[in-house]
Every structure is written in structure tokens, then in C-alpha cells.
Write a protein that holds these residues in place. Sequence first.
Motif, PDB file in Angstrom:
ATOM      1  N   CYS A 100       0.851  -1.185   0.000  1.00 50.44           N
ATOM      2  CA  CYS A 100       0.000   0.000   0.000  1.00 50.44           C
ATOM      3  C   CYS A 100       0.891   1.241   0.000  1.00 50.44           C
ATOM      4  O   CYS A 100       2.108   1.142   0.064  1.00 50.44           O
ATOM      5  CB  CYS A 100      -0.946   0.016   1.209  1.00 50.44           C
ATOM      6  N   GLY A 101       0.257   2.400  -0.087  1.00 49.65           N
ATOM      7  CA  GLY A 101       1.000   3.653  -0.105  1.00 49.65           C
ATOM      8  C   GLY A 101       0.927   4.349   1.240  1.00 49.65           C
ATOM      9  O   GLY A 101       1.257   3.762   2.269  1.00 49.65           O
ATOM     10  N   GLY A 102       0.496   5.619   1.219  1.00 51.26           N
ATOM     11  CA  GLY A 102       0.461   6.410   2.443  1.00 51.26           C
ATOM     12  C   GLY A 102       1.614   7.386   2.470  1.00 51.26           C
ATOM     13  O   GLY A 102       1.736   8.248   1.615  1.00 51.26           O
ATOM     14  N   TYR A 103       2.491   7.223   3.441  1.00 49.95           N
ATOM     15  CA  TYR A 103       3.716   8.029   3.528  1.00 49.95           C
ATOM     16  C   TYR A 103       4.784   7.205   4.207  1.00 49.95           C
ATOM     17  O   TYR A 103       4.489   6.417   5.115  1.00 49.95           O
ATOM     18  CB  TYR A 103       3.491   9.330   4.314  1.00 49.95           C
ATOM     19  N   GLY A 104       6.035   7.415   3.814  1.00 49.17           N
ATOM     20  CA  GLY A 104       7.132   6.736   4.477  1.00 49.17           C
ATOM     21  C   GLY A 104       8.283   6.364   3.568  1.00 49.17           C
ATOM     22  O   GLY A 104       9.349   5.973   4.048  1.00 49.17           O
ATOM     23  N   ALA A 105       8.103   6.488   2.251  1.00 47.03           N
ATOM     24  CA  ALA A 105       9.159   6.054   1.340  1.00 47.03           C
ATOM     25  C   ALA A 105      10.337   7.012   1.310  1.00 47.03           C
ATOM     26  O   ALA A 105      11.497   6.573   1.242  1.00 47.03           O
ATOM     27  CB  ALA A 105       8.588   5.879  -0.072  1.00 47.03           C
ATOM     28  N   ILE A 106      10.076   8.311   1.361  1.00 49.69           N
ATOM     29  CA  ILE A 106      11.174   9.263   1.171  1.00 49.69           C
ATOM     30  C   ILE A 106      12.255   9.164   2.248  1.00 49.69           C
ATOM     31  O   ILE A 106      13.441   9.326   1.941  1.00 49.69           O
ATOM     32  CB  ILE A 106      10.636  10.700   1.013  1.00 49.69           C
ATOM     33  N   PRO A 107      11.957   8.856   3.521  1.00 49.70           N
ATOM     34  CA  PRO A 107      13.040   8.716   4.498  1.00 49.70           C
ATOM     35  C   PRO A 107      13.946   7.510   4.239  1.00 49.70           C
ATOM     36  O   PRO A 107      15.021   7.410   4.846  1.00 49.70           O
ATOM     37  CB  PRO A 107      12.310   8.551   5.838  1.00 49.70           C
ATOM     38  N   LEU A 108      13.512   6.614   3.374  1.00 47.42           N
ATOM     39  CA  LEU A 108      14.308   5.412   3.103  1.00 47.42           C
ATOM     40  C   LEU A 108      15.367   5.624   2.033  1.00 47.42           C
ATOM     41  O   LEU A 108      16.303   4.811   1.923  1.00 47.42           O
ATOM     42  CB  LEU A 108      13.393   4.264   2.634  1.00 47.42           C
ATOM     43  N   ILE A 126      10.157   5.689  -4.499  1.00 52.74           N
ATOM     44  CA  ILE A 126      11.090   4.579  -4.720  1.00 52.74           C
ATOM     45  C   ILE A 126      11.349   4.410  -6.216  1.00 52.74           C
ATOM     46  O   ILE A 126      12.495   4.225  -6.659  1.00 52.74           O
ATOM     47  CB  ILE A 126      10.523   3.273  -4.135  1.00 52.74           C
ATOM     48  N   GLN A 127      10.294   4.483  -7.007  1.00 51.25           N
ATOM     49  CA  GLN A 127      10.439   4.309  -8.452  1.00 51.25           C
ATOM     50  C   GLN A 127      11.328   5.385  -9.062  1.00 51.25           C
ATOM     51  O   GLN A 127      12.185   5.096  -9.896  1.00 51.25           O
ATOM     52  CB  GLN A 127       9.055   4.313  -9.104  1.00 51.25           C
ATOM     53  N   CYS A 128      11.108   6.626  -8.656  1.00 51.13           N
ATOM     54  CA  CYS A 128      11.938   7.721  -9.170  1.00 51.13           C
ATOM     55  C   CYS A 128      13.397   7.529  -8.780  1.00 51.13           C
ATOM     56  O   CYS A 128      14.305   7.723  -9.602  1.00 51.13           O
ATOM     57  CB  CYS A 128      11.426   9.062  -8.628  1.00 51.13           C
TER      58      CYS A 128
END
Length: 319
Positions: free
Chosen positions: A78-86, A115-117
Motif C-alpha cells: 500500500c502507499g500512504g507516507y514513508g518512502a522518502i526517508p528510506l 522509490i520508483q523515481c
Amino acid sequence: MPKRFDIQLVAPSGYAEDRAACHRGIERLQAAGHRVHGTEVVDRVLLRFAGSDAERAADINRLADPDKPLPDIVMAICGGYGAIPLLDRLDFDGLAARFLDDSSVLVGHGDFTAIQCALYARCGIGSLHGPMLVQDFGAGYLRENTWRHFWQTVTSPRTEASWVCGEEQRDLLVEGTLWGGNLSALCSLAGTPYLPTVAGGILCVEETGEQAWRIERMLFELKLAGVLDNQRAIVVGGLGGQRVSEYDNGYDIEHALQRFGRACGLPILRGLAFGHGPDKWTLPFGAPAVLSVADGAASLTASGYRYAGAVDGGPVAPA
């Protein structure tokens, strides 16, 4: 006999609030004959995230381990928020070494856009902007078109989406690199090394729950940051969830896009179902694509992208 795929679940963003949808999605994939791995990520919860930053980054970095076979499909739950800190935690060198010569594909949308970018900017790894476990494969009602187009795209080096964009849209024919995704995720990467520089691109954007003025502001952010330089067209997907207040005096998403269209000078097409929303096409991020419009009918064709492998007898149907 149709090919059965190994599907690895990853959870780089929010946690799966709807556990019933998680299990429903897993059961559907398994009933179609696929092997689903990493199901433990659906039970991880830390604040609003699917585990700590370290745990969620490890989901992705584990794919860089040369001692472990890559799955056919890596799917965000799922999405939401949390990818950018990784992003600063990811092993881009290791991922590049594993993925560039392998047919394993990554798929997701929404916050997964970050993540894709990053993978495309740092490693040249393409992916699929498409359905995820919870809201798509685990939905109470499985959308047949979403399911079938996903499997058609996953199992073929060429895919096409077509839709009606309206008689008012001028005829168009452009070629370019297909890329983009969630608008707020794209804006969050502006000025960072994780937003790819795409020359001659066909930029696809979608969003949900953002007011019209915020949509306009984010589009202008991309323009002012130079992201739209050398783009050939913008394809706008779903922009649901807007509310028009008394203060807006009738200003809505149509006004926002008209105003921005006059300022950016690029063709802007609407009506393509991707990203948030119950029905969605699967779009190959980073693939060469052709976008055409004639007599109010649009088509987007992409080819030459990473796909998991051919299937004998067509896409595996859900049970």
C-alpha cells in the motif's frame, strides 16, 4: 500451463490498516497459482508506518543480496507516507547489479513513486506504476480490467492503454520516455538526486485528496524547478477528493488545469485511469512510449520495458 510467479511483498510506506483486504489479496494471488512471499510485512506497525525506517529499507535492500534469488514481481502492499526517508538508506549499487540484467519487476503507486523515481534516477531501473495488494488485489470487488491489464503488462514487452479524452482535445502524436506518478511524491523529490532528469518525457501525474489550488501549486512547483523542461506532454490521471469552498468562487480542478496549461505551454491530456482509483492501467515507468490523440480518442503505447516473462495461454485469471 500458465506460468506461476513468485511475488515478494514489500511495505516501504504506511501500514496495512485493512487486514481483511490484505488476506483477500494474498488469497486471490495464491488462488491464481502464484507464490506470495514476505507476507509478514502486512502485520508490521510502528506509528503510521509498516515498521521502522530500517525494517522498511531492508525490504528493498534484501533484493540486492546476490545469495537470494530475485522474485518475478516485487509488489508494494500500500502507499500512504514513508518512502522518502528510506532513500538515503537504499543500496543502489547492489540493486543495480541485481536488476539491470534480470527480469524481476517492481510495481506500486502513490507513495511508492518516490522509490520508483530514485531507482530510475540512480540506477536506471524501470518499474511498473500499477496496482498494489491492499486497495487493488484485496479490494472487496476485484476490477477485472485492472487485473487483466496488469498481467498483460507484466507478461509482455508491449502494452497499450486507450481512453476518451474529449472532442475539445487537439490531435496529437508524440514519442518520449514514460515516467511520473503521484504528484506530491514527485514534488517531494524536486531538487534532490532522486528525481530523474528525463529529456523528451511523457509525464504522467495523479493525486488524491488534494484541493484544486494545491494541485495547481504542485504543478507550478515542477515547472519552476525545471522538471517540465523538454517534456513533450503531461497526462493527468485521477485527481479525486477535491472540495470547492465558498471562498473559491467556483474555482475548481478544471480552472486549475486550464490556468496551468496556459502557463506551461505543454499538451495536457485528461481521462487516463491510473494511480488512485478503483480502475487503473499499468504504466511502465521509464519505457519508450507513443502518445496519440485523434478525434477525441487517446492511446498510450509503451514497449521495451522490463517484464516478468511470457505466459502460455494468456493472463492467469483470479479464482
